[in-house]
Design a protein around this motif. Structure first.
Motif, PDB file in Angstrom:
ATOM      1  N   LEU A 133      18.999  29.346  49.182  1.00  0.00           N
ATOM      2  CA  LEU A 133      18.948  28.131  48.369  1.00  0.00           C
ATOM      3  C   LEU A 133      18.270  28.469  47.047  1.00  0.00           C
ATOM      4  N   VAL A 134      19.025  28.332  45.952  1.00  0.00           N
ATOM      5  CA  VAL A 134      18.532  28.636  44.608  1.00  0.00           C
ATOM      6  C   VAL A 134      18.678  27.378  43.759  1.00  0.00           C
ATOM      7  N   SER A 135      17.722  27.143  42.855  1.00  0.00           N
ATOM      8  CA  SER A 135      17.748  25.904  42.081  1.00  0.00           C
ATOM      9  C   SER A 135      17.267  26.110  40.655  1.00  0.00           C
ATOM     10  N   SER A 136      17.816  25.322  39.761  1.00  0.00           N
ATOM     11  CA  SER A 136      17.224  25.144  38.433  1.00  0.00           C
ATOM     12  C   SER A 136      15.771  24.726  38.625  1.00  0.00           C
ATOM     13  N   ASP A 137      14.921  25.131  37.692  1.00  0.00           N
ATOM     14  CA  ASP A 137      13.510  24.774  37.827  1.00  0.00           C
ATOM     15  C   ASP A 137      13.183  23.382  37.305  1.00  0.00           C
ATOM     16  N   LEU A 138      14.157  22.658  36.738  1.00  0.00           N
ATOM     17  CA  LEU A 138      13.912  21.282  36.317  1.00  0.00           C
ATOM     18  C   LEU A 138      13.786  20.395  37.554  1.00  0.00           C
ATOM     19  N   SER A 139      12.901  19.411  37.491  1.00  0.00           N
ATOM     20  CA  SER A 139      12.513  18.682  38.704  1.00  0.00           C
ATOM     21  C   SER A 139      13.664  17.948  39.371  1.00  0.00           C
ATOM     22  N   ARG A 140      14.614  17.429  38.606  1.00  0.00           N
ATOM     23  CA  ARG A 140      15.706  16.676  39.235  1.00  0.00           C
ATOM     24  C   ARG A 140      16.570  17.567  40.110  1.00  0.00           C
ATOM     25  N   ALA A 141      16.707  18.831  39.720  1.00  0.00           N
ATOM     26  CA  ALA A 141      17.457  19.778  40.549  1.00  0.00           C
ATOM     27  C   ALA A 141      16.598  20.306  41.691  1.00  0.00           C
ATOM     28  N   HIS A 142      15.359  20.659  41.382  1.00  0.00           N
ATOM     29  CA  HIS A 142      14.471  21.202  42.413  1.00  0.00           C
ATOM     30  C   HIS A 142      14.222  20.177  43.517  1.00  0.00           C
ATOM     31  N   ASP A 143      14.028  18.916  43.152  1.00  0.00           N
ATOM     32  CA  ASP A 143      13.778  17.883  44.158  1.00  0.00           C
ATOM     33  C   ASP A 143      15.033  17.580  44.974  1.00  0.00           C
ATOM     34  N   THR A 144      16.196  17.726  44.352  1.00  0.00           N
ATOM     35  CA  THR A 144      17.447  17.615  45.108  1.00  0.00           C
ATOM     36  C   THR A 144      17.530  18.739  46.133  1.00  0.00           C
ATOM     37  N   ALA A 145      17.235  19.959  45.700  1.00  0.00           N
ATOM     38  CA  ALA A 145      17.243  21.107  46.611  1.00  0.00           C
ATOM     39  C   ALA A 145      16.228  20.938  47.736  1.00  0.00           C
ATOM     40  N   SER A 146      15.118  20.292  47.442  1.00  0.00           N
ATOM     41  CA  SER A 146      14.071  20.104  48.451  1.00  0.00           C
ATOM     42  C   SER A 146      14.568  19.302  49.646  1.00  0.00           C
ATOM     43  N   ALA A 147      15.510  18.384  49.406  1.00  0.00           N
ATOM     44  CA  ALA A 147      16.066  17.606  50.521  1.00  0.00           C
ATOM     45  C   ALA A 147      16.791  18.516  51.501  1.00  0.00           C
ATOM     46  N   LEU A 148      17.475  19.540  50.984  1.00  0.00           N
ATOM     47  CA  LEU A 148      18.162  20.497  51.855  1.00  0.00           C
ATOM     48  C   LEU A 148      17.167  21.464  52.472  1.00  0.00           C
ATOM     49  N   ALA A 149      16.178  21.874  51.710  1.00  0.00           N
ATOM     50  CA  ALA A 149      15.167  22.796  52.235  1.00  0.00           C
ATOM     51  C   ALA A 149      14.445  22.202  53.437  1.00  0.00           C
ATOM     52  N   SER A 150      14.190  20.896  53.379  1.00  0.00           N
ATOM     53  CA  SER A 150      13.459  20.259  54.470  1.00  0.00           C
ATOM     54  C   SER A 150      14.278  20.218  55.759  1.00  0.00           C
ATOM     55  N   LEU A 151      15.603  20.251  55.636  1.00  0.00           N
ATOM     56  CA  LEU A 151      16.464  20.227  56.826  1.00  0.00           C
ATOM     57  C   LEU A 151      16.739  21.629  57.375  1.00  0.00           C
ATOM     58  N   THR A 152      16.733  22.615  56.504  1.00  0.00           N
ATOM     59  CA  THR A 152      17.143  23.963  56.910  1.00  0.00           C
ATOM     60  C   THR A 152      15.976  24.932  57.071  1.00  0.00           C
ATOM     61  N   GLY A 153      14.827  24.596  56.500  1.00  0.00           N
ATOM     62  CA  GLY A 153      13.698  25.511  56.518  1.00  0.00           C
ATOM     63  C   GLY A 153      13.793  26.614  55.481  1.00  0.00           C
ATOM     64  N   LEU A 154      14.825  26.562  54.623  1.00  0.00           N
ATOM     65  CA  LEU A 154      14.969  27.571  53.581  1.00  0.00           C
ATOM     66  C   LEU A 154      13.941  27.347  52.476  1.00  0.00           C
ATOM     67  N   SER A 155      13.482  28.428  51.889  1.00  0.00           N
ATOM     68  CA  SER A 155      12.650  28.304  50.696  1.00  0.00           C
ATOM     69  C   SER A 155      13.563  28.207  49.476  1.00  0.00           C
ATOM     70  N   VAL A 164      27.985  25.083  44.515  1.00  0.00           N
ATOM     71  CA  VAL A 164      27.273  24.768  43.276  1.00  0.00           C
ATOM     72  C   VAL A 164      27.096  23.255  43.219  1.00  0.00           C
ATOM     73  N   TRP A 165      25.860  22.820  43.440  1.00  0.00           N
ATOM     74  CA  TRP A 165      25.521  21.418  43.744  1.00  0.00           C
ATOM     75  C   TRP A 165      24.819  20.766  42.555  1.00  0.00           C
ATOM     76  N   ARG A 166      25.356  19.655  42.105  1.00  0.00           N
ATOM     77  CA  ARG A 166      24.711  18.910  41.022  1.00  0.00           C
ATOM     78  C   ARG A 166      23.600  18.031  41.591  1.00  0.00           C
ATOM     79  N   HIS A 167      22.546  17.851  40.812  1.00  0.00           N
ATOM     80  CA  HIS A 167      21.401  17.027  41.203  1.00  0.00           C
ATOM     81  C   HIS A 167      21.774  15.550  41.372  1.00  0.00           C
ATOM     82  N   GLY A 168      20.866  14.781  41.967  1.00  0.00           N
ATOM     83  CA  GLY A 168      21.052  13.350  42.147  1.00  0.00           C
ATOM     84  C   GLY A 168      20.811  12.553  40.878  1.00  0.00           C
ATOM     85  N   ASN A 169      21.038  11.266  40.975  1.00  0.00           N
ATOM     86  CA  ASN A 169      20.961  10.351  39.839  1.00  0.00           C
ATOM     87  C   ASN A 169      19.549  10.237  39.270  1.00  0.00           C
ATOM     88  N   THR A 170      19.484  10.050  37.951  1.00  0.00           N
ATOM     89  CA  THR A 170      18.220   9.820  37.245  1.00  0.00           C
ATOM     90  C   THR A 170      18.356   8.572  36.391  1.00  0.00           C
TER      91      THR A 170
END
Length: 207
Positions: free
Chosen positions: A51-73, A6-12
């Motif tokens: 990979l599942v994420s909150s739909d708020l952009s700070r969480a989704h964009d954090t998840a995107s960093a992992l998606a780009s490395l793993t190919g997960l949607s 359970v991963w918290r988003h990055g800084n805002t």
């Protein structure tokens, strides 16, 4: 054994400026994007299956960093949003303390329903724990990463572990881009369900 990270988003800028975010859609800042990239490299070593994420952009964009490395949607889930902070969303904590001293003191003391339109801890826990369990069910016996928010993560993890609010409150707040690790051993003979394996894990150089 199912592993849930359970991963918290990055800084805002809201984090940096001492503002209450709640469900305000504040984006990652440059530091947050750097944190997400560094943490994603470490999380990728767990070989996540989902990979599942909150739909708020700070969480989704954090998840995107992992998606780009793993190919997960990324599967978005609005139930993983942060606690709704009612009248306080977007306000500075210092202003809230001066304008709403009674409610502020209740909130700081852990009152589950402090007032000012703030979502109750019970309602928060109910929606987040359902989202966490549904995410885990997507990969039984695998590794699932869920990207969410600080308050939502703590309350959801506490509920998944079956803890009362008083016990959940003893979990330290997740730092930006850090995570809590839970494992479900119930599918093993003699398993006991969800267990807390680690908390506030992340890249050592990050705060």
């Amino acid at each position: 054994m199912t592993r849930l990270l359970v991963w918290r988003h990055g800084n805002t800028d809201y984090n940096a400026g001492g503002r209450v975010q709640g469900q305000t859609d504040a984006p990652l800042n440059a530091r947050g994007r750097d944190q997400a990239a560094a943490a994603a490299a470490l999380l990728a070593s767990f070989h996540p299956d989902v990979l599942v994420s909150s739909d708020l952009s700070r969480a989704h964009d954090t998840a995107s960093a992992l998606a780009s490395l793993t190919g997960l949607s990324i599967t978005p889930d609005p139930r993983l949003r942060e606690r709704h902070f009612g009248e306080w969303q977007g306000a500075l904590l210092t202003d809230i303390e001066s304008r709403h001293p009674t409610e502020y003191a209740r909130w700081r003391a852990g009152n589950p329903s402090p007032g000012c339109g703030i979502e109750s801890l019970d309602d928060l826990a109910k929606r987040v724990v359902e989202a966490l369990q549904d995410a885990a069910d997507l990969a039984p016996g695998g590794t699932v990463v869920v990207t969410t928010h600080g308050g939502a993560a703590r309350q959801g993890c506490g509920a998944l572990l079956g803890w009362p609010n008083e016990a959940t409150r003893t979990l330290g707040s997740l730092r930006n881009c850090h995570w809590t690790e839970l494992t479900d051993r119930s599918r093993r003979v003699g398993g006991t369900g969800w267990q807390l394996t680690a908390h506030n894990v992340g890249v050592p150089s990050q705060n």
